[in-house]
Scaffold this motif. Structure first.
Motif, PDB file in Angstrom:
ATOM      1  N   ASP A 186       1.000  -1.124   0.071  1.00  0.00           N
ATOM      2  CA  ASP A 186      -0.086  -0.118   0.381  1.00  0.00           C
ATOM      3  C   ASP A 186       0.827   1.056   0.185  1.00  0.00           C
ATOM      4  O   ASP A 186       1.997   1.149   0.558  1.00  0.00           O
ATOM      5  CB  ASP A 186      -0.712   0.369   1.309  1.00  0.00           C
TER       6      ASP A 186
ATOM      7  N   ARG B  30     -10.031  -7.064   9.204  1.00  0.00           N
ATOM      8  CA  ARG B  30     -10.532  -7.037   7.832  1.00  0.00           C
ATOM      9  C   ARG B  30     -10.037  -7.413   6.710  1.00  0.00           C
ATOM     10  O   ARG B  30      -8.620  -7.012   6.430  1.00  0.00           O
ATOM     11  CB  ARG B  30     -11.358  -5.557   7.789  1.00  0.00           C
TER      12      ARG B  30
ATOM     13  N   ASP C 259      -8.316  -1.228   2.340  1.00  0.00           N
ATOM     14  CA  ASP C 259      -8.675  -0.757   1.156  1.00  0.00           C
ATOM     15  C   ASP C 259      -7.396   0.447   1.180  1.00  0.00           C
ATOM     16  O   ASP C 259      -6.867   1.444   2.060  1.00  0.00           O
ATOM     17  CB  ASP C 259      -9.628   0.122   1.605  1.00  0.00           C
TER      18      ASP C 259
ATOM     19  N   GLU D  84      -6.054  -2.129  -0.666  1.00  0.00           N
ATOM     20  CA  GLU D  84      -5.123  -3.413  -1.118  1.00  0.00           C
ATOM     21  C   GLU D  84      -5.818  -3.720  -1.581  1.00  0.00           C
ATOM     22  O   GLU D  84      -6.132  -5.108  -2.334  1.00  0.00           O
ATOM     23  CB  GLU D  84      -4.865  -4.171   0.229  1.00  0.00           C
TER      24      GLU D  84
HETATM   25  N1  GLY Z   1      -4.488   0.573   3.415  1.00  0.00           N
HETATM   26  C1  GLY Z   1      -4.666   0.285   4.286  1.00  0.00           C
HETATM   27  C2  GLY Z   1      -6.001  -0.315   5.687  1.00  0.00           C
HETATM   28  O1  GLY Z   1      -6.570  -0.746   4.964  1.00  0.00           O
HETATM   29  O2  GLY Z   1      -5.656  -0.256   7.028  1.00  0.00           O
END
Ligand code: GLY
Ligand code: AMP
Length: 426
Positions: free
Chosen positions: A218, A293, A296, A298
């Motif tokens: 990320d 979870r 995001d 990713e």
């Molecule tokens: N992109 C890092 C997260 O979802 O925590």
């Protein structure tokens, strides 16, 4: 199956798209969803923490499976609340119970768990108002830089890396004495700084077995060359070029297996995704953080690389049968580039019309909505991270170039994006 997905970001759009493609899915609902998820199922007008509405909907619509996208409802106990209801006790829920979600909801809980199960991580100490002075001395004597973390959820802003003791003590005071992050910073984890490369590894577990999903990297900083403020993520790549089978084996043996075994030994039922935020230093993996979870953005590169039917995978997790599943992965590289509102991650305006959505070449790229809303016949910006474009390629460079080219077709006032996603692999 009748499936309810909770959430409203790009992660949920990617999950919704994949679920809607499964033959096992008869009907998909998304609460609250965004303008993109509306193309994959039916958006519902309630939030992810409106537990009464979620419960009533699951009953009246005879939902077979709930997939929880973001952490907030998990940390607040949505899984426990649904499972405890007699009428819903056979409904499948993908997302851990409150106790296990503390792996993300409390940094101190996560660190203590890592210690109990010998999972490599930075050395640390935890402080509250009670041992505040001890904390000040610890900060004065510690090597630099040093990392301060608010214990609880702080919208991704609770981690501060300090370069000198004065800055560290000032931050420490703000967090503990002045409640900089409210309740979340009443307890602070002070941690050794680890230098290395961060990667995100994902597993789905049924509590005993697990399967790994493709890993990702990320890009958290807002500015090119990894500069400026931290964001939720400005782009992602998968696979990560330097992650080979030997490193993945080490990550499984030193981090993933002890985590799943540790949960089981502690009698914590965990059905859902585990996101391992890792620092790779001198070829060795260290745990930075757990998330309960998917990530995001990713997910927007992991899911496009998943060839296995996602609903089949989720059902196997809920039924404790992940040992019967083999995950198949697309060998191509996937990269995503995120378009954000002007000013993000600071203040930004919402409500701008988005143009060019229909022009994206769906043969080459996938457009995922992150913060959008359909209003008055227009699709408008509704968040800091607005859209992302994921593309495949034979290399990171090729995939990123495709996403950037498609991104040029989009317009909204203030649109910006990082043009250097994947720069170190090009
Ligand atoms: N992109 C890092 C997260 O979802 O925590
Ligand atoms: P977290 O919320 O724990 O993921 O932390 C946010 C970001 O801070 C991480 O993605 C890392 O970039 C950085 N970070 C957290 N802990 C450390 C550490 N011990 N050493 C170096 N960087 C860290």
């Amino acid at each position: 199956m009748r499936i309810l997905l909770l959430g409203s970001g790009g992660r949920e759009h990617a999950l919704a798209l994949k679920i809607s493609q499964s033959e096992l899915c008869d009907e998909l609902f998304i609460a609250p969803g965004n303008a993109g998820t509306a193309d994959c199922g039916t958006n519902l007008p309630f939030s992810v923490t409106d537990f009464d509405s979620i419960k009533s909907f699951c009953k009246s619509e005879k939902i077979d499976m709930v997939l929880v996208g973001p952490e907030e409802p998990l940390v607040k106990g949505v899984t426990d609340i649904l499972h405890e209801d007699d009428e819903l006790k056979n409904m499948k829920i993908i997302g851990p119970p409150k106790k296990a979600a503390q792996l993300e909801g409390s940094k101190a809980f996560a660190k203590a768990f890592m210690m109990r199960h010998n999972i490599p991580t930075a050395t640390y100490k935890e402080f509250t108002l009670e041992n505040y002075q001890e904390g000040v001395t610890y900060l004065q004597e510690h090597s630099l830089p040093i990392v301060l973390k608010a214990d609880g959820l702080a919208a991704g802003k609770g981690v501060v890396i300090c370069e000198n003791p004065l800055e560290a003590i000032a931050e420490f005071e703000l967090m503990i004495q002045r409640a900089k992050f409210g309740e979340a910073s009443k307890k602070v984890v002070v941690e050794q700084f680890l230098k290395g490369i961060e990667i995100s590894v994902f597993a789905i577990t049924d509590g005993k077995n697990y399967v790994l999903l493709p890993e990702a990297k990320d890009y958290k900083r807002v500015g090119e060359g990894d500069t400026g403020l931290n964001t939720g993520g400005m782009g992602a790549v998968s696979p990560v070029p330097f992650v080979d089978a030997a490193l993945m084996k080490k990550i499984e043996e030193k981090v993933v297996m002890p985590t799943v075994d540790g949960l089981q030994k502690e009698g914590i039922d965990y059905c859902g995704f585990i996101f391992f935020g890792l620092m790779i230093a001198d070829g060795e993996p260290y745990m930075i953080e757990y998330n309960c979870r998917m990530g995001d953005p990713e997910t927007e590169v992991v899911i496009p690389r998943l060839k296995t039917d996602l609903v089949e995978l989720l059902v196997a997790a809920a039924d404790g049968k992940l040992d019967k599943i083999k995950v198949e992965t697309d060998t191509r590289t996937a990269c995503t580039v995120v378009a954000v509102s002007g000013g993000y991650p600071g203040d930004y305006k919402k409500g701008y019309n988005i143009k060019g959505l229909a022009d994206i070449d769906s043969q080459k790229s996938l457009l995922f909505h992150m913060g959008t809303i359909a209003e008055d016949g227009e699709i408008k910006t509704n968040g800091g991270r607005v859209l992302c474009i994921s593309s495949y390629g034979h290399s990171v460079l090729e995939a990123v170039e495709t996403s950037k080219k498609e991104m040029e077709k989009l317009f909204f006032t203030g649109l910006t994006y990082r043009k250097d996603i994947g720069f170190e692999f090009s």
